[in-house]
Design a protein around this motif. Sequence first.
Motif, short mmCIF file in Angstrom:
data_model
loop_
_atom_site.label_atom_id
_atom_site.label_comp_id
_atom_site.label_asym_id
_atom_site.label_seq_id
_atom_site.Cartn_x
_atom_site.Cartn_y
_atom_site.Cartn_z
N ASP A 115 -2.47 -2.10 -4.37
CA ASP A 115 -3.52 -2.65 -3.51
C ASP A 115 -3.56 -4.16 -3.63
O ASP A 115 -3.91 -4.69 -4.68
N ARG B 21 -5.37 -5.99 -1.40
CA ARG B 21 -6.51 -6.47 -0.62
C ARG B 21 -7.38 -7.48 -1.37
O ARG B 21 -8.00 -8.33 -0.76
N ASP C 161 0.83 -1.20 0.00
CA ASP C 161 0.00 0.00 0.00
C ASP C 161 0.87 1.26 0.00
O ASP C 161 0.53 2.25 -0.63
#
Length: 119
Positions: free
Chosen positions: A40, A42, A35
């Motif tokens: 990203d 996630r 990050d």
Amino acid sequence: MAAALLRQMLGGSLYVGSAGVRKGDLDAFAVAVMDELGIDLRGHRPITFEEIDDLDGLNFDLIVTLSPEAHHKALELTRTLASDVEYWPTPDPTVIEGRREQLLKRIRARFLPSAPGNE
């Protein structure tokens, strides 16, 4: 992490897959570090060699392994394929710190095209 860094460096100019020897959970520290770099993770879900074989096949020109166990598994799975397998001994990032620049340097050296006149 290495696959995400390579994707960021080279965009869509090559296909990059990522797999491990064992099923694991997404590492929260890896998510935080990436990050910081604007990547990203996630949505990433770790998968095994067998799962990537089922999804995409092992139709890779190059497989880079980071641990002895992953290297042996890749050699076993590709013994009848025309894939190169390279072993980049990489310490387990969960126990060793301060390796980010070394990994980035190795990725750049292996995958970024050489500047004209630097041959």
